[in-house]
Design a protein around this motif. Structure first.
Motif, PDB file in Angstrom:
ATOM      1  N   SER A 192       9.904  25.037  -0.136  1.00  0.00           N
ATOM      2  CA  SER A 192      10.479  24.361   1.025  1.00  0.00           C
ATOM      3  C   SER A 192       9.407  23.576   1.775  1.00  0.00           C
ATOM      4  O   SER A 192       8.357  24.111   2.148  1.00  0.00           O
ATOM      5  N   PHE A 193       9.633  22.279   1.988  1.00  0.00           N
ATOM      6  CA  PHE A 193       8.703  21.347   2.643  1.00  0.00           C
ATOM      7  C   PHE A 193       7.375  21.243   1.898  1.00  0.00           C
ATOM      8  O   PHE A 193       6.352  20.885   2.468  1.00  0.00           O
ATOM      9  N   GLY A 194       7.389  21.544   0.622  1.00  0.00           N
ATOM     10  CA  GLY A 194       6.166  21.420  -0.176  1.00  0.00           C
ATOM     11  C   GLY A 194       5.847  19.966  -0.490  1.00  0.00           C
ATOM     12  O   GLY A 194       6.670  19.073  -0.308  1.00  0.00           O
ATOM     13  N   GLU A 195       4.633  19.726  -0.928  1.00  0.00           N
ATOM     14  CA  GLU A 195       4.188  18.372  -1.250  1.00  0.00           C
ATOM     15  C   GLU A 195       3.679  18.304  -2.687  1.00  0.00           C
ATOM     16  O   GLU A 195       3.320  19.315  -3.294  1.00  0.00           O
ATOM     17  N   ILE A 196       3.665  17.075  -3.214  1.00  0.00           N
ATOM     18  CA  ILE A 196       3.167  16.805  -4.553  1.00  0.00           C
ATOM     19  C   ILE A 196       1.974  15.862  -4.431  1.00  0.00           C
ATOM     20  O   ILE A 196       1.978  14.949  -3.602  1.00  0.00           O
ATOM     21  N   GLU A 197       0.963  16.063  -5.248  1.00  0.00           N
ATOM     22  CA  GLU A 197      -0.193  15.173  -5.228  1.00  0.00           C
ATOM     23  C   GLU A 197       0.253  13.763  -5.624  1.00  0.00           C
ATOM     24  O   GLU A 197       0.846  13.570  -6.684  1.00  0.00           O
ATOM     25  N   PRO A 198       0.005  12.757  -4.782  1.00  0.00           N
ATOM     26  CA  PRO A 198       0.454  11.392  -5.081  1.00  0.00           C
ATOM     27  C   PRO A 198      -0.214  10.836  -6.334  1.00  0.00           C
ATOM     28  O   PRO A 198      -1.377  11.129  -6.626  1.00  0.00           O
ATOM     29  N   ASP A 199       0.515  10.019  -7.049  1.00  0.00           N
ATOM     30  CA  ASP A 199      -0.023   9.258  -8.168  1.00  0.00           C
ATOM     31  C   ASP A 199      -0.498   7.925  -7.576  1.00  0.00           C
ATOM     32  O   ASP A 199       0.240   6.945  -7.513  1.00  0.00           O
ATOM     33  N   TRP A 200      -1.766   7.895  -7.134  1.00  0.00           N
ATOM     34  CA  TRP A 200      -2.259   6.742  -6.378  1.00  0.00           C
ATOM     35  C   TRP A 200      -2.252   5.459  -7.200  1.00  0.00           C
ATOM     36  O   TRP A 200      -1.982   4.370  -6.672  1.00  0.00           O
ATOM     37  N   GLU A 201      -2.553   5.559  -8.473  1.00  0.00           N
ATOM     38  CA  GLU A 201      -2.579   4.359  -9.306  1.00  0.00           C
ATOM     39  C   GLU A 201      -1.191   3.706  -9.348  1.00  0.00           C
ATOM     40  O   GLU A 201      -1.066   2.480  -9.354  1.00  0.00           O
ATOM     41  N   ARG A 202      -0.160   4.540  -9.338  1.00  0.00           N
ATOM     42  CA  ARG A 202       1.217   4.027  -9.393  1.00  0.00           C
ATOM     43  C   ARG A 202       1.716   3.599  -8.023  1.00  0.00           C
ATOM     44  O   ARG A 202       2.456   2.623  -7.877  1.00  0.00           O
ATOM     45  N   MET A 203       1.300   4.316  -6.981  1.00  0.00           N
ATOM     46  CA  MET A 203       1.843   4.085  -5.654  1.00  0.00           C
ATOM     47  C   MET A 203       1.096   3.014  -4.864  1.00  0.00           C
ATOM     48  O   MET A 203       1.667   2.377  -3.972  1.00  0.00           O
ATOM     49  N   ALA A 204      -0.189   2.810  -5.160  1.00  0.00           N
ATOM     50  CA  ALA A 204      -1.015   1.918  -4.332  1.00  0.00           C
ATOM     51  C   ALA A 204      -0.442   0.505  -4.185  1.00  0.00           C
ATOM     52  O   ALA A 204      -0.401  -0.035  -3.072  1.00  0.00           O
ATOM     53  N   PRO A 205       0.033  -0.146  -5.252  1.00  0.00           N
ATOM     54  CA  PRO A 205       0.568  -1.504  -5.068  1.00  0.00           C
ATOM     55  C   PRO A 205       1.756  -1.548  -4.111  1.00  0.00           C
ATOM     56  O   PRO A 205       1.880  -2.481  -3.312  1.00  0.00           O
ATOM     57  N   PHE A 206       2.637  -0.533  -4.182  1.00  0.00           N
ATOM     58  CA  PHE A 206       3.797  -0.500  -3.289  1.00  0.00           C
ATOM     59  C   PHE A 206       3.362  -0.247  -1.849  1.00  0.00           C
ATOM     60  O   PHE A 206       3.877  -0.858  -0.906  1.00  0.00           O
ATOM     61  N   LEU A 207       2.407   0.654  -1.690  1.00  0.00           N
ATOM     62  CA  LEU A 207       1.916   0.975  -0.353  1.00  0.00           C
ATOM     63  C   LEU A 207       1.240  -0.253   0.275  1.00  0.00           C
ATOM     64  O   LEU A 207       1.448  -0.559   1.456  1.00  0.00           O
ATOM     65  N   THR A 239       1.832  -3.410  -0.378  1.00  0.00           N
ATOM     66  CA  THR A 239       2.869  -4.389  -0.035  1.00  0.00           C
ATOM     67  C   THR A 239       3.567  -4.004   1.258  1.00  0.00           C
ATOM     68  O   THR A 239       3.823  -4.845   2.133  1.00  0.00           O
ATOM     69  N   ALA A 240       3.875  -2.716   1.400  1.00  0.00           N
ATOM     70  CA  ALA A 240       4.560  -2.250   2.604  1.00  0.00           C
ATOM     71  C   ALA A 240       3.683  -2.452   3.847  1.00  0.00           C
ATOM     72  O   ALA A 240       4.178  -2.873   4.909  1.00  0.00           O
ATOM     73  N   MET A 241       2.395  -2.162   3.743  1.00  0.00           N
ATOM     74  CA  MET A 241       1.500  -2.303   4.893  1.00  0.00           C
ATOM     75  C   MET A 241       1.258  -3.776   5.239  1.00  0.00           C
ATOM     76  O   MET A 241       1.107  -4.133   6.408  1.00  0.00           O
ATOM     77  N   ASN A 242       1.273  -4.641   4.233  1.00  0.00           N
ATOM     78  CA  ASN A 242       1.147  -6.071   4.509  1.00  0.00           C
ATOM     79  C   ASN A 242       2.375  -6.608   5.235  1.00  0.00           C
ATOM     80  O   ASN A 242       2.292  -7.586   5.969  1.00  0.00           O
ATOM     81  N   ARG A 243       3.520  -5.954   4.997  1.00  0.00           N
ATOM     82  CA  ARG A 243       4.736  -6.362   5.696  1.00  0.00           C
ATOM     83  C   ARG A 243       4.608  -6.089   7.196  1.00  0.00           C
ATOM     84  O   ARG A 243       5.127  -6.816   8.029  1.00  0.00           O
ATOM     85  N   VAL A 244       3.888  -5.006   7.531  1.00  0.00           N
ATOM     86  CA  VAL A 244       3.619  -4.666   8.939  1.00  0.00           C
ATOM     87  C   VAL A 244       2.085  -4.592   9.075  1.00  0.00           C
ATOM     88  O   VAL A 244       1.499  -3.509   8.969  1.00  0.00           O
ATOM     89  N   PRO A 245       1.431  -5.729   9.276  1.00  0.00           N
ATOM     90  CA  PRO A 245      -0.049  -5.798   9.206  1.00  0.00           C
ATOM     91  C   PRO A 245      -0.770  -4.818  10.124  1.00  0.00           C
ATOM     92  O   PRO A 245      -1.884  -4.362   9.796  1.00  0.00           O
ATOM     93  N   GLU A 246      -0.177  -4.461  11.234  1.00  0.00           N
ATOM     94  CA  GLU A 246      -0.859  -3.567  12.168  1.00  0.00           C
ATOM     95  C   GLU A 246      -1.161  -2.221  11.532  1.00  0.00           C
ATOM     96  O   GLU A 246      -2.107  -1.523  11.931  1.00  0.00           O
ATOM     97  N   THR A 247      -0.353  -1.831  10.541  1.00  0.00           N
ATOM     98  CA  THR A 247      -0.599  -0.538   9.896  1.00  0.00           C
ATOM     99  C   THR A 247      -1.936  -0.521   9.156  1.00  0.00           C
ATOM    100  O   THR A 247      -2.501   0.549   8.907  1.00  0.00           O
ATOM    101  N   LEU A 248      -2.468  -1.683   8.842  1.00  0.00           N
ATOM    102  CA  LEU A 248      -3.766  -1.748   8.183  1.00  0.00           C
ATOM    103  C   LEU A 248      -4.890  -1.374   9.124  1.00  0.00           C
ATOM    104  O   LEU A 248      -5.978  -0.970   8.699  1.00  0.00           O
ATOM    105  N   ASN A 249      -4.616  -1.493  10.434  1.00  0.00           N
ATOM    106  CA  ASN A 249      -5.653  -1.237  11.439  1.00  0.00           C
ATOM    107  C   ASN A 249      -5.596   0.177  12.008  1.00  0.00           C
ATOM    108  O   ASN A 249      -6.617   0.726  12.395  1.00  0.00           O
TER     109      ASN A 249
END
Length: 628
Positions: A13-28, A30-40
């Motif tokens: 319950s409410f457990g987490e999985i180690e992210p697959d950074w190689e797979r997730m990084a491009p999506f992440l 893109t999402a942060m570029n959509r809201v540039p302030e998140t980069l800061n």
């Protein structure tokens, strides 16, 4: 990707999985570029956890078919935060009242089958389900994973005929047939006309003008037997499905709950005393089975349904439909049974011979034509199919292979209903125009009769909604479902099921008309209300003129279904087959001798009505009015 398909750890319950950074990084990124302030601002937590997905991207909700009073609310497909409140309210009310008060036909737990819980099935389908969550849900999108697990006995034969198969509750079913020498492909997905539109049209017209051969083996079939079988089915059914002293009859009926609201739409065939076959649509397979078994279990206190067995025989029988104005002509040439209207009237259900096979043949239709539904033991299905398929060969063949795409357009032209698509559990029998299925005089009545009778007695003017046919004649408009319907510029409903009516010349559908959507006052939905209004349907933001009708727009008087004057004669004088062209009866009655392979030296009384061509020679055509 699939994760822990075997089982979810109990302490996760409410457990987490180690992210697959190689797979997730491009999506992440893109999402942060959509809201540039998140980069800061940086990132405190990147949460990666599992989510559940269902085979059809609909939630799993409702009372478990196998266990009374055990309710499930699961499989929210990564949109649980959005839908959780509504699902919670629905299930809570269901538990309190015993019935859902929202349409659950598309998300009821009993729509799913046990094999869909298999490890390999879930591992294969979950990837595609996840990928489709936020994609455009095109109406003809073919599921690509976990395919081939349920094939009808005729699958190989239909594949050889270039069938385009689609997933129908897991069954591989022919949707349409590509021309010889081509490869059947859906092509580019859209909300408009596809490249195979003309193929669909040709199959539709083949059924209207000749005859169609349709594999419907995916239908749900149950053998209901025992001393109390008739009593159970008559209690559940609005119609009298167990007429005293009769057998070999098929009956179209509805099943309702205590409120007179729909639970199933099906046929019951009485094969003999204490022996019945129930046939329902594929999506209601386990719902129909569970409904019967719940009422058997619920009768333990009084014992009135103790002696009943329900056997799922869906895979034991293939189902082939022969439908169309030439269907009797074809059937008469493959069986020794007399298929004339007098010997085999509408609703007859009898075991007959076809070639070396024995089949249950019911004279009934779901396309609005003279026709027959054949239930064939699986081991004889290919043989019977081959006998019938002989009539599909040649340029002037009277029979054509027809897929489910045409079945849908044919049935909607006729206004035939389909529970779970254009009717649901929030609708009453009377609102759907199915009051004709009720027998209020049969012994012991039926479940929901008091509610149905009360609504019927109040009159149609008191109905808050009514199911109607709707036709859009602009050939560019395509109806699927959900299109908004307007009367005099006000919203009064939406299209529940849509297709293209090739005979009617436009998109055809069924719509539930509810004037209260735009009015605080009750508005009677009468013939005058329908006739006097200006109707429109919104298709992709464009309002198209429409026609609305309380009665079927195709053959409203059922003349084609009755087809009691059509027959094929073999004239002794010319030894040429004469196809009846008409059924009028002017003066000039003639007596014609003719031979039949099974009943030679017969006489028919007929009238000349025109000329038919046989083997390139003009021959007189006759309309029979009797025979001996």
């Amino acid at each position: 990707a699939a994760w822990n398909v075997g089982s979810i750890p109990h302490d996760f319950s409410f457990g987490e999985i180690e992210p697959d950074w190689e797979r997730m990084a491009p999506f992440l990124e893109t999402a942060m570029n959509r809201v540039p302030e998140t980069l800061n601002v940086g990132m405190k937590t990147f949460f990666c956890g599992p989510e559940s997905f269902t085979p059809d991207l609909a939630p799993i909700v409702g009372e478990a078919p196998e266990l009374d009073n055990y309710f499930v609310a699961a499989g929210l497909n990564s949109i649980g935060i959005l839908t959780g409140g509504g699902i919670g309210r629905l299930v809570a009310n269901w538990i309190m009242t015993g019935k859902p008060d929202m349409d659950v036909t598309g998300m009821n737990i009993d729509r799913l089958h046990k094999y869909q819980a298999n490890h390999d099935y879930r591992a294969a389908r979950v990837v595609e389900s996840l990928g489709n969550v936020y994609k455009c849900h095109y109406p003809h999108y073919p599921m690509r994973t976990a395919r081939g697990c349920k094939q009808t006995p005729l699958y190989s034969r239909l594949a050889a005929k270039n069938a385009m198969f689609r997933d129908v509750s897991g069954w591989e079913c022919a949707d349409w047939f590509a021309p010889e020498g081509t490869t059947p492909e859906v092509g580019e997905l859209s909300w408009g006309k596809h490249a195979w539109f003309d193929i669909w049209k040709a199959e539709h017209e083949a059924c209207r003008n000749g005859a169609a051969l349709i594999d419907m083996s995916f239908m749900s079939k149950f053998r209901v037997q025992g001393a109390d079988a008739g009593a159970l089915l008559n209690w559940l059914s609005t119609a009298n499905v167990d007429p005293v002293g009769e057998k070999d009859v098929i009956t179209y009926t509805q099943w309702c709950n205590e409120d007179g609201k729909l639970e199933a739409d099906l046929t019951v065939t009485k094969l003999g005393d204490n022996d019945f076959m129930v046939v329902a649509t594929d999506t209601m397979h386990r719902h129909v089975e569970a409904w019967m078994n719940r009422h058997i279990r619920g009768s333990k206190s009084d014992g009135r349904f103790d002696n009943v067995t329900v056997t799922d025989v869906s895979g034991a029988y293939a189902q082939l439909n022969v439908q169309g104005p030439r269907s009797r002509e074809i059937m008469q040439q493959v069986t020794s049974e007399d298929m004339s209207d007098e010997a085999y009237p509408f609703r007859t259900a009898r075991e007959i011979d076809i070639g070396f096979g024995r089949v249950i043949c019911t004279r009934i239709t779901y396309v609005g034509e003279l026709g027959y539904e054949l239930f064939i033991p699986t081991e004889q299905a290919v043989h019977v199919y081959d006998r019938l398929a002989e009539f599909t060969e040649g340029p002037d063949a009277p029979l054509a292979h027809v897929g489910l795409k045409a079945l849908g357009s044919l049935r909607l032209e006729k206004g035939y209903r389909d529970y779970g698509h254009d009717m649901d559990n929030t609708d009453t029998l009377i609102q759907c125009g199915l009051g004709f299925t009720c027998d209020f005089e049969k012994p012991n009545g039926f479940l929901g009769q008091e509610s149905v009778q009360a609504e019927k007695a109040a009159g149609v003017k008191q109905l808050p909604k009514r199911l109607c046919s709707v036709l859009v004649k602009d050939t560019e408009a395509m109806l699927y479902h959900g299109e908004i319907v307007y009367r005099d510029g006000k919203v009064v409903g939406d299209v529940r099921a849509g297709s293209y009516g090739h005979t009617l010349g436009g998109s055809i559908g069924l719509t539930m008309i509810e004037p209260q959507k735009s009015s605080d006052e009750h508005v009677p939905i009468t013939k005058a209300y329908i006739k006097d209004g200006t109707w429109e349907v919104d298709v992709a933001g464009v309002r198209y003129p429409a026609e609305v009708s309380l009665t079927p727009m195709f053959d409203p008087k059922n003349a084609k279904i009755k087809a009691d004057s059509l027959m094929t004669l073999n004239l002794q004088a010319s030894a040429a087959r004469v196809l009846v062209l008409h059924a009028c009866m002017p003066p000039g009655l003639m007596e014609i001798p003719y031979d039949d392979a099974r009943r030679p030296k017969r006489m028919a009384w007929a009238v000349p009505v025109g000329v038919a061509a046989a083997d390139g020679r003009p021959l007189p055509a006759f309309a029979p009015v009797g025979a001996r």
